[in-house]
Design an enzyme around this catalytic site. Structure first.
Site: not given
Length: 736
Positions: A49, A93, A95, A116-117, A312, A314, A530-531
């Site tokens: 990841h 992205e 999830h 946030r990105d 993690e 948030q 990208g992701n």
């Protein structure tokens, strides 16, 4: 006194997702056994990841540059220049794993993370989109997952205050045990005020911003790099919990602090939390980082260094601050009711040092953790070519009118109104075209410009032929942006695949990337962000290869955008593009004939570009009154969608004599658009298209309250609308 750390055992190493050869690499790198905290850090930074260790070697071949690209892959989001010192910041992205385990929270934090990105780069978010893939509707978990994910997406976006303006929702049994939740966010920034993650300067303060740290999300990045099994529900504690109201405060505080010129570098705490954000900032800046975890704001007592580094939780950011701005920055964050704590400093050592309770819990080389993580060239095999299915070999089990009604009431082709009506798609007042069209259109404030936004992929094409499927995903995004009058500019991708350790799965990824790359070059749409999401498998069964493509285009004048709705009676219906009647991998073949097979339609990228330029020119000239690209379901489904949207029927001519009827109506040949023009413009349009060699066929005329198909029974628009609109709400209500 801190509790003793667990003994490093093969079982503990395996539970962290590290393979024996990777652990040996750690031993060789640091010359000793890692501490428990260090093991967790390596696990987080070297998992799929965060490190892209299986895909990075192939991602390097993607086109990422153009004169209008200000920032390509490698930062929190991509940035393109749209003129007038305006920049668009965007990324998509996944999830996926968290959303399967805990659909509401998984989806909310997916939206929060991608927002946030975008605002980490200095942009104010103006729109969200998503691509959702669920299992077979008959699967016992599907309804629950759809309900939770849609509520989560809407709950976060609506509360944060950003419109969710478009996306895709699909169903297929291959997603039964592993749904996909891909979130895309788009923001606007000043082109000369983009903020990056690379730290600079020695001795600069590293500041923790936002919400407090808890134990939620522990090991989330590692979970996202592993297959599921029957015990996946036990991983529920690894799913993060989002707070959109805290994120809204964080947005405003960050934008204010950026405007005050306080920031050297900034990174959101997403996957792997504090570990990943600190390592990336140091590694990108060729600096070391030293953290003191005693200064980290926590909301739970007795948290260990391991827990703080891998949490993690948030709505958190990490920032390298200009020292002289410390007091001013702190006052801003306190004003917004958010934590502000200096938790470390940059160093010249290129080491990542973590201290807690007066002890060094980690001391590692930062480059090897970050941009010099393991890189694999995994074995792969090319997907076998499937035979072309000839239309004359497919018997039509029913007439075109009956097939159309059935297709409009299938899970993939039915209206997704039930989904997007749960999203606030107009908050902010800048949404010009709402969900349900080819692409969303969002106005840029204080001027005539607008953005065209879309998310596209056809996974069944990618499974049948990864190369053609990759090309088609980009081509459809290009068509959808074109169909509203936008000029396609750039792309973000979200590559969802199964286990890369299986050569056939790795072959799908390689094939799709080759197709995507070729299409991006031909259509002048570089990939800027990208992701990659791998290991999307449950008990050894992988998802359909799903490389979601998020497209962004610009309109010089948003008031001249086109929509798919028929506008008036008596207008000519034109089909632009060539129809050979390609039924392989079509929705018609699957839903009407019960066959999911054959080669997908080939994509001629030169033709795509030529036809797109022509259609865009017609929109800008004002001769196209309605435009819709032809994709899933084929020509007749596209016409029905235009009729339903405009509440105006149509009379359609029979297929050309040499064409198989059901292939004409339901084939999924590429590079095609349905366009309506006024009678007064018809001759000029047809003459021009003939002169430049673009296929154009007049196939009917708008009017009435039904679809009248020559040689077929007439279908009332009310019946078509009922079929189209009712399947999904009936399904979610337990009626089918």
């Amino acid at each position: 006194m801190s509790a003793p750390e667990p003994k490093i055992t093969p079982e503990l190493i395996a539970s962290h997702g590290l393979k024996p050869d990777e652990y040996q690499r750690i031993l060789d790198l640091i010359g000793r056994e890692p501490t428990f905290t260090e093991l967790g850090i390596f696990s987080a930074m070297w998992n799929e990841h965060c490190s892209y260790k299986s895909s990075r070697i192939h991602l390097k071949g993607l086109p990422t540059k153009a004169p209008w690209v200000l920032q390509g892959p490698g930062e929190n989001a991509g940035v393109i220049d749209i003129g007038d010192n305006q920049a668009v910041v965007f990324k998509m992205e996944s999830h996926n794993h968290p959303s399967y385990i805990e659909p509401y929270q998984g989806a909310t934090t997916g939206v929060g993370g991608i927002l946030r990105d975008v605002f980490t780069m200095g942009a104010r978010p103006i729109a969200c989109l998503n691509a959702l893939s669920f299992g077979d509707p008959s699967h016992p978990k599907t309804r629950h997952l759809v309900s939770g994910v849609v509520a989560g997406v809407g709950g976060y976006g609506n509360s944060f205050g950003v419109p969710t303006v478009g996306g895709q929702t699909r169903f297929h049994t291959r997603y039964d045990g592993n749904i996909l939740v891909n979130a895309m966010a788009v923001g606007l920034a000043d082109a000369d005020k983009i903020f990056l993650a690379a730290a600079s300067g020695v001795g600069m303060p590293i500041v923790y911003l936002g919400s407090k740290t808890g134990r939620d999300g522990m090991g989330g990045a590692t979970m996202a790099s592993a297959e599921f099994d029957e015990g996946s529900d036990e991983k529920r504690p690894t799913v993060q919990v989002g707070d959109p109201f805290a994120e809204k405060l964080l947005l405003e505080a960050c934008l204010e602090i950026m405007a005050k010129d306080c920031v050297i570098a900034i990174q959101d705490m997403g996957a792997a939390g504090l570990t990943c954000s600190a390592v990336e900032m140091g590694a990108k800046g060729d600096l070391g980082v030293e953290l003191d975890l005693d200064a980290v704001p926590t909301r739970e007592t007795g948290m260990t260094a391991y827990e703080m580094m891998l949490s993690e939780s948030q709505e958190r950011m990490l920032m390298v601050l200009k020292p002289e701005k410390e007091k001013e920055a702190e006052e801003i964050f306190k004003k917004w009711g958010l934590d502000f704590a200096i938790v470390g400093y940059t160093t010249p050592t290129k080491r990542f040092v973590v201290k807690h309770g007066g002890q060094v819990k980690a001391d590692l080389p930062i480059k090897e953790l970050g941009d010099e993580a393991p890189l694999y060239d995994r074995p792969w095999v090319e997907s076998p070519k499937l035979p072309v299915i000839h239309a004359r070999d497919i018997n039509a089990p029913m007439g075109a009118a009956e097939a159309l009604e059935k297709l409009l009431a299938t899970p993939d082709l039915c209206s997704k109104r039930w989904v997007w009506e749960q999203y606030d798609h107009v908050i902010g007042g800048n949404t010009v075209q709402r969900p349900g069209g080819d692409a969303a259109v969002v106005r840029i404030e204080d001027g005539p410009k607008g953005l065209a936004l879309t998310v596209d992929v056809t996974p069944r094409y990618c499974e049948a032929d990864p190369f053609e499927g990759g090309k088609q995903a980009v081509a459809e995004a290009y068509r959808n942006i074109t169909a509203v009058g936008g000029k396609p500019l750039a792309i973000t991708d979200n590559l969802n695949f199964g286990n890369p350790e299986r050569p056939e799965i790795m072959g799908q990824l390689v094939g799709c990337l080759k197709g995507i790359s070729e299409a991006c070059i031909a259509l002048d749409s570089p990939i800027v962000s990208g992701n990659v999401s791998l290991y999307n498998e449950t008990s050894g069964r992988g998802i359909l290869p799903t490389p979601s493509i998020g497209g962004v285009g610009v309109l010089d004048d948003f008031t001249k955008s086109a929509t798919l709705a028929f506008k008036a009676e008596g207008e000519a219906i034109l089909l632009i593009g060539e129809t050979k009647g390609w039924l392989g991998q079509s929705v018609y073949l699957r839903e009407i004939c019960g066959r999911e097979e054959g080669a997908p339609p080939p994509v001629d990228l030169a033709v795509e570009k030529r036809h797109g330029d022509v259609v865009r020119g017609m929109i800008h000239a004002g001769t196209a009154t309605a435009v819709h690209d032809v994709s899933d379901g084929g020509l007749l489904v596209a016409i029905a969608e235009m009729a339903i949207a405009g509440n105006i029927g149509a009379s359609l001519d029979a297929p050309p004599g040499e064409t198989v009827s059901h292939a004409w109506w339901f084939g999924e040949d590429q590079a095609r658009y349905v366009v309506t023009v006024k009678e007064a413009d018809l001759l000029a349009v047809k003459t021009k298209l003939k002169t430049i060699g673009v296929p154009c066929t007049q196939i009917g005329v708008t009017g009435g309250h039904a679809l009248k198909i020559e040689g077929e029974r007439t279908v009332d628009l009310k019946a078509l609308r009922h079929a189209h609109e009712h399947w999904l709400p009936d399904y979610m209500g337990g009626k089918n």
